[in-house]
Write a protein that holds these residues in place. Structure first.
Motif, PDB file in Angstrom:
ATOM      1  N   THR A 135       0.838  -1.201   0.000  1.00  0.00           N
ATOM      2  CA  THR A 135       0.000   0.000   0.000  1.00  0.00           C
ATOM      3  C   THR A 135       0.872   1.250   0.000  1.00  0.00           C
ATOM      4  O   THR A 135       0.604   2.208  -0.739  1.00  0.00           O
ATOM      5  CB  THR A 135      -0.902   0.009   1.263  1.00  0.00           C
ATOM      6  OG1 THR A 135      -1.594  -1.223   1.318  1.00  0.00           O
ATOM      7  CG2 THR A 135      -1.888   1.136   1.219  1.00  0.00           C
ATOM      8  N   PHE A 136       1.925   1.207   0.804  1.00  0.00           N
ATOM      9  CA  PHE A 136       2.769   2.402   0.891  1.00  0.00           C
ATOM     10  C   PHE A 136       3.716   2.556  -0.294  1.00  0.00           C
ATOM     11  O   PHE A 136       4.312   3.618  -0.460  1.00  0.00           O
ATOM     12  CB  PHE A 136       3.508   2.449   2.242  1.00  0.00           C
ATOM     13  CG  PHE A 136       2.688   3.175   3.271  1.00  0.00           C
ATOM     14  CD1 PHE A 136       2.859   4.523   3.490  1.00  0.00           C
ATOM     15  CD2 PHE A 136       1.684   2.518   3.960  1.00  0.00           C
ATOM     16  CE1 PHE A 136       2.073   5.206   4.392  1.00  0.00           C
ATOM     17  CE2 PHE A 136       0.892   3.190   4.873  1.00  0.00           C
ATOM     18  CZ  PHE A 136       1.081   4.541   5.089  1.00  0.00           C
ATOM     19  N   ILE A 137       3.832   1.522  -1.128  1.00  0.00           N
ATOM     20  CA  ILE A 137       4.575   1.699  -2.387  1.00  0.00           C
ATOM     21  C   ILE A 137       3.873   2.786  -3.190  1.00  0.00           C
ATOM     22  O   ILE A 137       4.496   3.642  -3.813  1.00  0.00           O
ATOM     23  CB  ILE A 137       4.620   0.385  -3.193  1.00  0.00           C
ATOM     24  CG1 ILE A 137       5.593  -0.589  -2.564  1.00  0.00           C
ATOM     25  CG2 ILE A 137       5.013   0.653  -4.648  1.00  0.00           C
ATOM     26  CD1 ILE A 137       5.740  -1.891  -3.322  1.00  0.00           C
ATOM     27  N   VAL A 138       2.552   2.765  -3.158  1.00  0.00           N
ATOM     28  CA  VAL A 138       1.770   3.753  -3.919  1.00  0.00           C
ATOM     29  C   VAL A 138       1.550   5.022  -3.092  1.00  0.00           C
ATOM     30  O   VAL A 138       1.678   6.138  -3.612  1.00  0.00           O
ATOM     31  CB  VAL A 138       0.406   3.151  -4.346  1.00  0.00           C
ATOM     32  CG1 VAL A 138      -0.366   4.134  -5.201  1.00  0.00           C
ATOM     33  CG2 VAL A 138       0.612   1.846  -5.095  1.00  0.00           C
ATOM     34  N   LEU A 139       1.245   4.839  -1.806  1.00  0.00           N
ATOM     35  CA  LEU A 139       0.908   6.018  -0.996  1.00  0.00           C
ATOM     36  C   LEU A 139       2.090   6.962  -0.783  1.00  0.00           C
ATOM     37  O   LEU A 139       1.898   8.175  -0.713  1.00  0.00           O
ATOM     38  CB  LEU A 139       0.348   5.590   0.365  1.00  0.00           C
ATOM     39  CG  LEU A 139      -1.087   5.076   0.392  1.00  0.00           C
ATOM     40  CD1 LEU A 139      -1.516   4.793   1.823  1.00  0.00           C
ATOM     41  CD2 LEU A 139      -2.055   6.067  -0.233  1.00  0.00           C
ATOM     42  N   SER A 140       3.297   6.421  -0.659  1.00  0.00           N
ATOM     43  CA  SER A 140       4.413   7.320  -0.323  1.00  0.00           C
ATOM     44  C   SER A 140       4.722   8.340  -1.429  1.00  0.00           C
ATOM     45  O   SER A 140       4.868   9.519  -1.110  1.00  0.00           O
ATOM     46  CB  SER A 140       5.648   6.540   0.129  1.00  0.00           C
ATOM     47  OG  SER A 140       6.161   5.760  -0.893  1.00  0.00           O
ATOM     48  N   PRO A 141       4.788   7.946  -2.706  1.00  0.00           N
ATOM     49  CA  PRO A 141       5.001   9.010  -3.702  1.00  0.00           C
ATOM     50  C   PRO A 141       3.823   9.974  -3.796  1.00  0.00           C
ATOM     51  O   PRO A 141       4.015  11.178  -3.997  1.00  0.00           O
ATOM     52  CB  PRO A 141       5.199   8.252  -5.021  1.00  0.00           C
ATOM     53  CG  PRO A 141       4.732   6.882  -4.792  1.00  0.00           C
ATOM     54  CD  PRO A 141       4.832   6.615  -3.333  1.00  0.00           C
ATOM     55  N   PHE A 142       2.600   9.453  -3.637  1.00  0.00           N
ATOM     56  CA  PHE A 142       1.434  10.337  -3.688  1.00  0.00           C
ATOM     57  C   PHE A 142       1.434  11.317  -2.505  1.00  0.00           C
ATOM     58  O   PHE A 142       1.028  12.471  -2.653  1.00  0.00           O
ATOM     59  CB  PHE A 142       0.129   9.527  -3.698  1.00  0.00           C
ATOM     60  CG  PHE A 142      -0.290   9.102  -5.081  1.00  0.00           C
ATOM     61  CD1 PHE A 142      -0.438  10.035  -6.092  1.00  0.00           C
ATOM     62  CD2 PHE A 142      -0.537   7.774  -5.371  1.00  0.00           C
ATOM     63  CE1 PHE A 142      -0.818   9.645  -7.372  1.00  0.00           C
ATOM     64  CE2 PHE A 142      -0.913   7.372  -6.645  1.00  0.00           C
ATOM     65  CZ  PHE A 142      -1.057   8.315  -7.648  1.00  0.00           C
ATOM     66  N   THR A 143       1.896  10.834  -1.345  1.00  0.00           N
ATOM     67  CA  THR A 143       1.974  11.725  -0.182  1.00  0.00           C
ATOM     68  C   THR A 143       3.039  12.792  -0.430  1.00  0.00           C
ATOM     69  O   THR A 143       2.819  13.982  -0.165  1.00  0.00           O
ATOM     70  CB  THR A 143       2.337  10.928   1.100  1.00  0.00           C
ATOM     71  OG1 THR A 143       1.492   9.792   1.172  1.00  0.00           O
ATOM     72  CG2 THR A 143       2.173  11.767   2.340  1.00  0.00           C
ATOM     73  N   GLY A 144       4.180  12.341  -0.949  1.00  0.00           N
ATOM     74  CA  GLY A 144       5.253  13.294  -1.256  1.00  0.00           C
ATOM     75  C   GLY A 144       4.778  14.364  -2.215  1.00  0.00           C
ATOM     76  O   GLY A 144       5.024  15.562  -2.027  1.00  0.00           O
ATOM     77  N   LEU A 145       4.046  13.929  -3.221  1.00  0.00           N
ATOM     78  CA  LEU A 145       3.549  14.859  -4.238  1.00  0.00           C
ATOM     79  C   LEU A 145       2.617  15.906  -3.609  1.00  0.00           C
ATOM     80  O   LEU A 145       2.794  17.115  -3.781  1.00  0.00           O
ATOM     81  CB  LEU A 145       2.820  14.066  -5.325  1.00  0.00           C
ATOM     82  CG  LEU A 145       2.585  14.746  -6.668  1.00  0.00           C
ATOM     83  CD1 LEU A 145       2.405  13.704  -7.761  1.00  0.00           C
ATOM     84  CD2 LEU A 145       1.414  15.682  -6.682  1.00  0.00           C
ATOM     85  N   ALA A 146       1.648  15.420  -2.825  1.00  0.00           N
ATOM     86  CA  ALA A 146       0.657  16.335  -2.246  1.00  0.00           C
ATOM     87  C   ALA A 146       1.303  17.295  -1.252  1.00  0.00           C
ATOM     88  O   ALA A 146       1.067  18.511  -1.307  1.00  0.00           O
ATOM     89  CB  ALA A 146      -0.455  15.533  -1.564  1.00  0.00           C
ATOM     90  N   VAL A 147       2.141  16.747  -0.366  1.00  0.00           N
ATOM     91  CA  VAL A 147       2.741  17.609   0.674  1.00  0.00           C
ATOM     92  C   VAL A 147       3.677  18.640   0.035  1.00  0.00           C
ATOM     93  O   VAL A 147       3.653  19.827   0.389  1.00  0.00           O
ATOM     94  CB  VAL A 147       3.486  16.750   1.732  1.00  0.00           C
ATOM     95  CG1 VAL A 147       4.188  17.634   2.743  1.00  0.00           C
ATOM     96  CG2 VAL A 147       2.515  15.825   2.444  1.00  0.00           C
ATOM     97  N   ALA A 148       4.484  18.194  -0.932  1.00  0.00           N
ATOM     98  CA  ALA A 148       5.410  19.130  -1.585  1.00  0.00           C
ATOM     99  C   ALA A 148       4.634  20.203  -2.344  1.00  0.00           C
ATOM    100  O   ALA A 148       5.018  21.383  -2.340  1.00  0.00           O
ATOM    101  CB  ALA A 148       6.342  18.370  -2.532  1.00  0.00           C
ATOM    102  N   PHE A 149       3.553  19.805  -2.988  1.00  0.00           N
ATOM    103  CA  PHE A 149       2.728  20.765  -3.738  1.00  0.00           C
ATOM    104  C   PHE A 149       2.181  21.837  -2.779  1.00  0.00           C
ATOM    105  O   PHE A 149       2.282  23.038  -3.042  1.00  0.00           O
ATOM    106  CB  PHE A 149       1.572  20.025  -4.416  1.00  0.00           C
ATOM    107  CG  PHE A 149       0.731  20.892  -5.315  1.00  0.00           C
ATOM    108  CD1 PHE A 149       1.038  21.040  -6.661  1.00  0.00           C
ATOM    109  CD2 PHE A 149      -0.368  21.565  -4.816  1.00  0.00           C
ATOM    110  CE1 PHE A 149       0.271  21.842  -7.481  1.00  0.00           C
ATOM    111  CE2 PHE A 149      -1.146  22.373  -5.630  1.00  0.00           C
ATOM    112  CZ  PHE A 149      -0.825  22.504  -6.968  1.00  0.00           C
ATOM    113  N   ILE A 150       1.627  21.370  -1.640  1.00  0.00           N
ATOM    114  CA  ILE A 150       1.044  22.314  -0.671  1.00  0.00           C
ATOM    115  C   ILE A 150       2.131  23.238  -0.101  1.00  0.00           C
ATOM    116  O   ILE A 150       1.950  24.456  -0.012  1.00  0.00           O
ATOM    117  CB  ILE A 150       0.320  21.538   0.469  1.00  0.00           C
ATOM    118  CG1 ILE A 150      -0.912  20.821  -0.106  1.00  0.00           C
ATOM    119  CG2 ILE A 150      -0.090  22.465   1.596  1.00  0.00           C
ATOM    120  CD1 ILE A 150      -1.517  19.768   0.810  1.00  0.00           C
ATOM    121  N   LEU A 151       3.278  22.645   0.232  1.00  0.00           N
ATOM    122  CA  LEU A 151       4.376  23.463   0.771  1.00  0.00           C
ATOM    123  C   LEU A 151       4.824  24.512  -0.245  1.00  0.00           C
ATOM    124  O   LEU A 151       5.035  25.675   0.085  1.00  0.00           O
ATOM    125  CB  LEU A 151       5.574  22.579   1.130  1.00  0.00           C
ATOM    126  CG  LEU A 151       5.505  21.797   2.439  1.00  0.00           C
ATOM    127  CD1 LEU A 151       6.737  20.892   2.562  1.00  0.00           C
ATOM    128  CD2 LEU A 151       5.458  22.753   3.627  1.00  0.00           C
TER     129      LEU A 151
END
Lengths: 331, 82
Positions: A135-151
């Motif tokens: 699950t985190f194979i997919v979630l970790s890049p998506f989390t990185g993408l969202a958090v970096a975008f917001i930052l």
């Protein structure tokens, strides 16, 4: 003889950690190097230091997950773990040769799973643990993408009235030292623990430690030392892919990408989830690029990276299974 | 023209939401991420529309300016002209 084999496989595990260090060093320092905040030489020293001191900050939840949540403990043996390590190392070297930023962590999980299946069949896999990792194979890049975008949007909003671009760049260059350090800390914590997990599995398999015991201190220190030394040797092919070919980064973008990726690594290290530092930082870099527009991201390169990710677990599992067959024939 | 970024975020939200069903004790994590992507998609769409409107206004202003300049160059209209 058994003890000699144990020492030899622990040495191979530390070798894997070393390879992981130089393979993934690029992730920690690519943005710092590509934005010219630090020279490549200084950047690797910086990253290696924070890789090593990570053991002071984080626990060993990831190590325990690798040792106990991938395959059932009664199937663990020196030959099986050795074959799993060979699968991971060979796949890492292949992708390193082609300059692909794949995940050493998932190569390790794939290798362990492949060798275990070759030894005893599919029923020895711990499906809940593998599901969490998958699950985190997919979630970790998506989390990185969202958090970096917001930052990144937050930073752009905060500084959009500032006219002195040179001054801003100077500030963000300094901040990048902090964010790169945080990312290296997360990398050291999450990735060094995978090797600790392997060594713990070996020790459990050989009844050197109790099944319920934690990771011995000498294992913690040697794993962090190995990854730190690996990082010192660096991986320049991958620095190039990560730092400049996915999207062009400015210092502010570098800070946001590294901070986002470090956040994921801190959380997952705390929660005992082995994730790929490569996935985390790649998602974050894409997130920063997406604040301009989607076409600012070179999707061809990102797509190649995704293919390499998809192939990692099956490919390392197959190599490990073949290695196990060879080990069984020889022993 | 469509906002491809918003579409991408919606797709990411769907993936994260679907993963929440297999995430066991990390279900909340996947769901929060899916919600965050929905918010990002909405924000991206609003940003895209405001850019679109701004661009349309700039084009309108430029067209009006061009017409005004052309009229000025042509000089005042003579009474015998229709």
């Amino acid at each position: 003889m058994q003890d000699l084999a144990l020492v030899a496989v622990i040495a191979v595990a530390l070798g894997f950690d070393f390879v992981n260090g130089f393979h993934d060093a690029a992730n920690s320092i690519a943005t710092v190097v590509s934005t010219r905040v630090l020279s490549p030489r200084m950047a690797v020293v910086w990253a290696a230091f924070f890789n090593f001191v990570a053991f002071l900050v984080f626990g060993t939840h990831v190590a325990t997950a690798i040792a106990k949540d991938v395959v059932k403990q009664d199937v663990l043996s020196i030959g099986m773990i050795f074959a799993g390590l060979v699968g991971a190392i060979v796949w890492d070297l292949i992708t390193f040769w082609f300059g692909l930023p794949t995940s050493s962590s998932h190569a390790l999980v794939g290798g362990m799973a492949g060798a275990a299946v070759a030894k005893a069949g599919g029923h020895v896999l711990v499906l809940t643990g593998l599901r969490k990792i998958g699950t985190f194979i997919v979630l970790s890049p998506f989390t990185g993408l969202a958090v970096a975008f917001i930052l990144m949007v937050g930073v752009l909003w905060a500084v959009h009235r500032v006219k002195r671009v040179e001054f801003l760049n100077k500030v963000f260059r300094r901040l990048q030292l902090v964010s790169a350090a945080a990312f290296s800390l997360g990398h050291g914590a999450n990735d060094a623990q995978k090797t600790m997990g392997i060594i713990l599995a070996l020790l459990i398999a050989n009844q050197k430690v109790d099944k319920k015991s934690g990771v011995p201190l000498w294992v913690v220190l040697s794993a962090h030392a190995a990854i730190g030394l690996g990082t010192l040797t660096g991986g320049w092919r991958i620095v190039h892919t990560m730092g400049s070919r996915i999207t062009k980064l400015q210092p502010a973008g570098g800070v946001c990408a590294e901070t986002a990726a470090a956040g994921i690594l801190f959380y997952t290290s705390h929660a005992g989830i082995p994730v790929s530092t490569t996935h985390a930082i790649t998602g974050a870099i894409v997130g920063v690029g997406s604040t301009h527009r989607l076409t600012a991201v070179r999707w061809g390169i990102a797509g190649r990276v995704v293919w390499a990710w998809l192939l990692t677990i099956p490919a390392s599992a197959v190599i490990a299974a073949i290695s196990y067959a060879i080990v069984s024939l020889v022993s | 023209m469509r906002d491809r970024r918003a579409l991408f975020f919606v797709a990411a939200a769907v993936v994260c939401f679907l993963l929440s069903f297999v995430a066991d004790n990390q279900r909340w994590f996947a769901r929060i991420l899916a919600a965050a992507y929905i918010v990002l998609a909405a924000a991206s769409l609003l940003d895209f529309r405001s850019h679109d409107r701004l661009a349309a206004r700039v084009v309108e202003r430029a067209a009006a300016d061009t017409a005004e300049t052309a009229l000025e160059r042509a000089g005042p209209a003579r009474p015998d002209q229709p």
